[in-house]
Motif scaffolding. Structure first.
Motif, PDB file in Angstrom:
ATOM      1  N   UNK A  69      11.332  20.384  -0.169  1.00 17.04           N
ATOM      2  CA  UNK A  69      11.029  19.756  -1.462  1.00 17.04           C
ATOM      3  C   UNK A  69      11.365  20.707  -2.602  1.00 17.04           C
ATOM      4  N   UNK A  70      11.016  21.959  -2.452  1.00  9.84           N
ATOM      5  CA  UNK A  70      11.297  22.940  -3.511  1.00  9.84           C
ATOM      6  C   UNK A  70      12.784  23.149  -3.709  1.00  9.84           C
ATOM      7  N   UNK A  74      14.823  16.397  -0.876  1.00  7.94           N
ATOM      8  CA  UNK A  74      13.598  15.602  -0.784  1.00  7.94           C
ATOM      9  C   UNK A  74      13.549  14.722   0.454  1.00  7.94           C
ATOM     10  N   UNK A  75      14.611  14.026   0.767  1.00  9.19           N
ATOM     11  CA  UNK A  75      14.577  13.142   1.938  1.00  9.19           C
ATOM     12  C   UNK A  75      14.324  13.931   3.223  1.00  9.19           C
ATOM     13  N   UNK A 100       3.713  13.506  -2.527  1.00  6.98           N
ATOM     14  CA  UNK A 100       4.536  14.081  -3.598  1.00  6.98           C
ATOM     15  C   UNK A 100       6.017  13.853  -3.337  1.00  6.98           C
ATOM     16  N   UNK A 101       6.435  14.012  -2.091  1.00  7.78           N
ATOM     17  CA  UNK A 101       7.836  13.778  -1.759  1.00  7.78           C
ATOM     18  C   UNK A 101       8.240  12.331  -1.959  1.00  7.78           C
ATOM     19  N   UNK A 108       6.779   5.051  -5.512  1.00  7.74           N
ATOM     20  CA  UNK A 108       5.443   5.251  -6.089  1.00  7.74           C
ATOM     21  C   UNK A 108       4.347   4.549  -5.297  1.00  7.74           C
ATOM     22  N   UNK A 109       4.553   3.280  -4.949  1.00  8.44           N
ATOM     23  CA  UNK A 109       3.518   2.540  -4.220  1.00  8.44           C
ATOM     24  C   UNK A 109       3.341   3.107  -2.816  1.00  8.44           C
ATOM     25  N   UNK A 110       4.419   3.521  -2.186  1.00  8.19           N
ATOM     26  CA  UNK A 110       4.331   4.098  -0.840  1.00  8.19           C
ATOM     27  C   UNK A 110       3.633   5.460  -0.868  1.00  8.19           C
TER      28      UNK A 110
END
Length: 160
Positions: A69-70, A74-75, A100-101, A108-110
Motif C-alpha cells: 500500500x505504501x 494497492x491491488x 484502507x486499501x 468505499x462501500x466494500x
C-alpha cells in the motif's frame, strides 16, 4: 551477568533460518522507510520461506500488504491483506488496513465493514474509530460519522 551485545545479536541473526533473517531485514528496512527493499524481502518470504520456524504467515502477509500500500501497489496490497485476514480473523489492524486499501481503490462501500470489524475487535484504538468515522462521512452517513469521530477524540485527543 554479561549482556548480549551487538556482536552476539549479529551472530544470532547469521545462524537464524533464511526466512527469519529476511524478516528481520524487512523490518529494519520498513523502519528506515525503504519500502521497496522491504517489499522485495517480504515477497521472498511469501514465495519461499513461510515455513520458517517462528514466522506467522498472517503477520508476514499483513506487513507485506502494508508495504505494498505504501508503494502504491494497492491491488497487490489488498490481496495480501485479504489473505492476512483469512489467516487471522481476530487481527484488528489487518481489517483496518484492508479497509484502507479498498477505500484507496474507490471501493468505499466494500471498505466499510472492514473498518467496522476493526472497531469491534479493538474498541480502545482511536485510529480505528477515526477511520470508521471518515468512511461513514464518505458514504454520507453523517450521524454515524460524528459518533465515530467523537469516540476517536475521547480515546485520543490528538485526533482533534
Amino acid at each position: 551477568m554479561a549482556s548480549a551485545g551487538p556482536l552476539h545479536l549479529e551472530a544470532a541473526e547469521r545462524s537464524a533460518p533464511a526466512g527469519v533473517r529476511l524478516w528481520m531485514e524487512a523490518q529494519a528496512e520498513f523502519r528506515a522507510r525503504d519500502y521497496a527493499a522491504a517489499a522485495a524481502r517480504l515477497a521472498a518470504i511469501v514465495s519461499d520461506h513461510l515455513d520458517a520456524p517462528g514466522l506467522r504467515e498472517a503477520t508476514v502477509r499483513l506487513q507485506y500488504g502494508v508495504v505494498l500500500l505504501r508503494l502504491g501497489r494497492t491491488e497487490e496490497g489488498v490481496a495480501q491483506l485479504r489473505r492476512a485476514v483469512e489467516l487471522d480473523p481476530s487481527n484488528a489492524r489487518a481489517h483496518h488496513k484492508l479497509g484502507a486499501g479498498l477505500a484507496r481503490l474507490g471501493l468505499e462501500a466494500e471498505a466499510l465493514p472492514w473498518f467496522e470489524r476493526a472497531v469491534e475487535l479493538a474498541p480502545a484504538v482511536a485510529e480505528h474509530h477515526w477511520r470508521l468515522g471518515e468512511q461513514y462521512r464518505r458514504l454520507g452517513r453523517r450521524a454515524q460519522a460524528l459518533g465515530s469521530l467523537q469516540r476517536a477524540l475521547e480515546l485520543d485527543p490528538a485526533y482533534a
